[in-house]
Scaffold this active site. Structure first.
Site, PDB file in Angstrom:
ATOM      1  N   ASP A 163       0.813  -1.202   0.000  1.00  0.00           N
ATOM      2  CA  ASP A 163       0.000   0.000   0.000  1.00  0.00           C
ATOM      3  C   ASP A 163       0.860   1.271   0.000  1.00  0.00           C
ATOM      4  O   ASP A 163       1.943   1.285   0.574  1.00  0.00           O
ATOM      5  CB  ASP A 163      -0.896  -0.006   1.244  1.00  0.00           C
ATOM      6  CG  ASP A 163      -1.756   1.224   1.287  1.00  0.00           C
ATOM      7  OD1 ASP A 163      -2.641   1.330   0.423  1.00  0.00           O
ATOM      8  OD2 ASP A 163      -1.524   2.095   2.148  1.00  0.00           O
ATOM      9  N   GLU A 190       0.932  -0.458  -5.129  1.00  0.00           N
ATOM     10  CA  GLU A 190      -0.087   0.562  -5.318  1.00  0.00           C
ATOM     11  C   GLU A 190       0.638   1.864  -5.613  1.00  0.00           C
ATOM     12  O   GLU A 190       1.075   2.557  -4.714  1.00  0.00           O
ATOM     13  CB  GLU A 190      -0.951   0.700  -4.054  1.00  0.00           C
ATOM     14  CG  GLU A 190      -2.183   1.533  -4.321  1.00  0.00           C
ATOM     15  CD  GLU A 190      -2.639   2.384  -3.155  1.00  0.00           C
ATOM     16  OE1 GLU A 190      -3.808   2.759  -3.140  1.00  0.00           O
ATOM     17  OE2 GLU A 190      -1.829   2.702  -2.254  1.00  0.00           O
TER      18      GLU A 190
END
Ligand SMILES: *[C@@H]1O[C@H](CO)[C@@H](O)[C@H](O)[C@H]1NC(C)=O
Ligand SMILES: *[C@@H]1O[C@H](CO)[C@@H](O)[C@H](O)[C@H]1NC(C)=O
Ligand SMILES: *[C@@H]1O[C@H](CO)[C@@H](O)[C@H](O)[C@H]1NC(C)=O
Ligand SMILES: CC(=O)N[C@H]1CO[C@H](CO)[C@@H](O)[C@@H]1O
Ligand SMILES: CC(=O)N[C@H]1CO[C@H](CO)[C@@H](O)[C@@H]1O
Length: 670
Positions: free
Chosen positions: A322, A377
């Site tokens: 992330d 990401e």
């Protein structure tokens, strides 16, 4: 400029990585040893049933262990100070030789600071933390059950075509409450298997004290969230997924950490640095969270061991990292656009420490676990992010194609059907770095979170509460919504990347949006659930959208377009609103025109031969109108067309079929 970047800078990155690896080799006997530090830090039962405790708290004056086992005595169990800010303590077994600290009992580290503060802390390495109903703070609970779950099934092989089902355990039931790991294993895994997904990406597993953060404000990095059940139940979930041939990725948040002190990592030793950069560098203003100091040896130990822990203890098969954009740049991507120019990616704005951390993480993971999958990401489009570290890349396998879902939402919000721009859609779906793999998706959890809504809801919200029954004819709104929902998914699947991702529920057109219980909504679970009951109601059209998703995946499984080189687009016709491309010998034809039908429509195709319909969104089973004859065989003619050597006349349909309801045609060579 281009050559300078690729020839000079990438080798420089590689050198930095090499340097880190050789330091590791010298200081800690190599990364294998280093990344197993979760075996010594925290708490460990030794063969003689004594307990070994270890922490890193460089700024602390003294450390004590306190808990239910010693009636919260504040002084009876001091840690001994070791080199480099480490602290150790051995607690011998009781008279009956059982461990002094019982399974499921509470513990705290009591930190004495140089300023005379007394701070109650949870070990950063805690494997299990729970919260009592009335409390806001989490407790460290000693997890040492009499029976540990042992995995039975081997890890499946790495899929060549990655089809990801993005899931959140807590919302995985229709009931307005927090669903469990066990519930997921029994009720959701069989659906994922039936749908043909071969990978699950689990969100919000690492413990986060604030549920509504969707797992993005991590408080305990080594603890699987106890909201959904025990660690052993999560292990079982993963084992059962493996038995179905499905790999499981963890959404890992190493980009930042919760600001909580009492149950988070922040100010663990009383200082404002420790795991983090000291402010201002160590704070993310928009996320209101702390940022790791990746140049610190002990932070590297903590984070790399964390990855190893999830791989070894839970047998995850890889990670979605992330917030990679925030890690890569000192500006964290805030207020910065990325056009693709190399100068945006290489320069003083790049955070070299976190870049080397990501290389190190990918290098170690792929060396120890050759089948491990890592996904970044990243919105910035950093070059070489998904190239191997040996080439000077960052070593990720995939990046998320984050522009695609935003494009779909923008189109649905801003454009009338007749104004859809085929060229622009195709551009968004194919605008990716050559030689680096992307995961395409029409919508993820981001699109459904408050403030936005699901694609299905954008398409037909006005009638989803009244008109989704198959017992009544489709209205023009549901007809349009049903057809476009399928077409958007298939176009994204076929053209957008080398992997495909679906967020739980969207495979059947989940209505509404996501919103977690919080103060602002009276702690309501109404939108923090997935209404699988809609899917289980025979006469609702959700089943039809689901069936299309299943067969889309199964068709991919058979022909493997995701693993094939990118598509050749032979038509993106603005007047006809037609898109045609072929990939892996599969011919995709989309008619997005709101009311135009075509007869004798010529489309280009490379491979000569006979084509048949293999997937057709107009099938009644999928909520279409059933107007295509699937027995029709299409023979190519050696007439070059639209850049292809051959072409096919799509002319065997009665007028009115290849038309207003936006038929998708997919023909495959026999
Ligand atoms: C799990 O699912 C079943 C059936 O769908 C339901 O009855 C049960 O309450 C669920 N449990 C949880 C914890 O959500
Ligand atoms: C990060 O850690 C390094 C190594 O321990 C230390 O020298 C440096 O001061 C820390 N940086 C900040 C901004 O706290
Ligand atoms: C929350 O609940 C209280 C009491 O039940 C009620 O007065 C209030 O209107 C509710 N607020 C919202 C936003 O639903
Ligand atoms: C992982 C998975 O479920 N794959 C399935 C995809 O579809 C094909 C064809 O129906 C199945 O054989 C696979 O098992
Ligand atoms: C065919 C049908 O039942 N259409 C209904 C769709 O929903 C609206 C209300 O949103 C009804 O008025 C229609 O009768």
């Amino acid at each position: 400029m281009k050559c300078y970047i690729l020839c000079k800078i990438l080798p420089l990155f590689r050198l930095l990585l090499k340097k880190q690896l050789s330091i590791l080799e010298e200081a800690e006997g190599g990364f294998d040893q280093f990344t197993r530090s979760y075996r010594s830090f925290g708490v460990h039962r030794q063969s003689d049933n004594s307990l070994f405790f270890k922490e890193w708290a460089p700024a602390a004056e003294a450390l004590f262990l306190t808990g239910e086992f010693n009636n919260w005595n504040k002084f009876s169990h001091p840690y001994t100070k070791k080199e480099f800010g480490k602290w150790e303590l051995i607690v011998p077994p009781k008279h009956d030789n059982s461990p002094a600290v019982g399974h499921n009992t509470k513990l705290k580290v009591l930190v004495h600071t140089k300023d005379g503060e007394r701070l109650y802390r949870i070990s950063p390495w805690a494997k299990y933390v729970t919260r009592e109903e009335k409390s806001v703070i989490y407790d460290w609970v000693h997890w040492d059950p009499p029976q540990l779950y042992s995995h039975i099934h081997p890890r499946p092989k790495k899929p060549t075509s990655l089809r990801i089902y993005e899931a959140h355990v807590g919302i995985a039931s229709p009931e307005p409450k927090i669903a469990s790991y066990t519930n997921f294993t029994h009720n959701v895994l069989p659906r994922i298997k039936d749908l043909g997904y071969n990978c699950i990406q689990l969100m919000a597993i690492m413990e986060h004290a604030y549920y509504a953060s969707f797992g993005y404000q991590i408080t305990s990095f080594f603890a699987a969230s106890s909201r959904y059940g025990t660690p052993e139940e999560l292990k079982q979930l993963i084992d059962v997924a493996h038995s179905m041939g499905i790999v499981v990725l963890l959404d890992v948040v190493h980009s930042h950490a919760s600001k909580n002190t009492e149950d988070g990592l922040n100010r663990f030793d009383g200082s404002d640095s420790c795991f983090f950069h000291s402010p201002p560098r160590g704070e993310h203003l928009m996320w209101d969270s702390r940022l790791f100091n990746y140049s610190s040896w002990e932070v590297l130990r903590f984070l790399l061991s964390n990855l190893r822990w999830w791989m070894e203890e839970y047998r995850f098969d890889g990670f979605r990292f992330d917030g990679v954009t925030s890690m890569l740049y000192h500006h964290h991507g805030i207020g910065t656009g990325f056009s693709g120019d190399y100068s945006e990616y290489f320069g003083l704005q790049v955070d070299e420490d976190s870049l080397v951390y990501l290389m190190l993480a990918n290098h170690i993971l792929h060396t120890l676990y050759p089948d491990c999958i890592t996904v970044a990401e990243d919105v910035s489009g950093m070059p070489a992010l998904c190239r191997r570290v040996e080439e000077g890349g960052l070593g990720f396998d995939y990046r998320l194609a984050m522009a695609i879902p935003d494009k779909w939402i923008q189109i649905l919000k801003e454009f009338k059907d007749e104004d859809w721009n085929m060229g622009n859609i195709v551009h968004t779906l194919t605008n990716r770095r050559y030689g680096e793999k992307c995961i395409a998706y029409a919508e993820s959890h981001d699109q459904a979170l408050v403030g936005d809504k699901t694609l299905a809801f954008w398409l037909m919200d006005k009638e989803m509460y009244t008109n989704m029954s198959t017992l009544i004819p489709m209205s023009s709104i549901t007809d349009r919504g049903m057809q476009l929902h399928k077409m958007i998914r298939l176009l994204t699947h076929g053209l957008g990347g080398e992997g495909y991702l679906n967020f739980m529920g969207n495979e059947f057109g989940h209505p509404e949006w996501l919103d977690f219980p919080r103060e602002g909504n009276n702690q309501s679970y109404h939108y923090a659930r997935r209404q699988f009951n809609l899917l289980d109601t025979d006469h609702l059209r959700y089943r039809q959208l689901y069936a299309f998703d299943r067969d889309m995946n199964r068709t991919e499984d058979k022909y493997g377009w995701l693993a094939a080189p990118p598509a050749f687009i032979s038509a993106k016709h603005e007047g006809d609103k037609v898109i045609v491309f072929d990939r892996a010998n599969v011919l995709f034809i989309f008619n997005f025109h709101p009311d135009k039908s075509f007869q004798d429509y010529r489309v280009g195709v490379e491979a000569p031969g006979k084509y048949k319909i293999k997937l057709d969104s107009d099938e009644v089973l999928y909520g279409g109108h059933g107007r295509l004859d699937h027995n029709t065989e299409f023979f190519t003619e050696p007439t070059p067309f639209n850049g292809r050597c051959n072409s096919v006349m799509v002319n065997n349909f009665p007028r009115d079929t290849f038309d207003s309801s936006k038929v998708v045609l997919l023909n495959v060579i026999l």
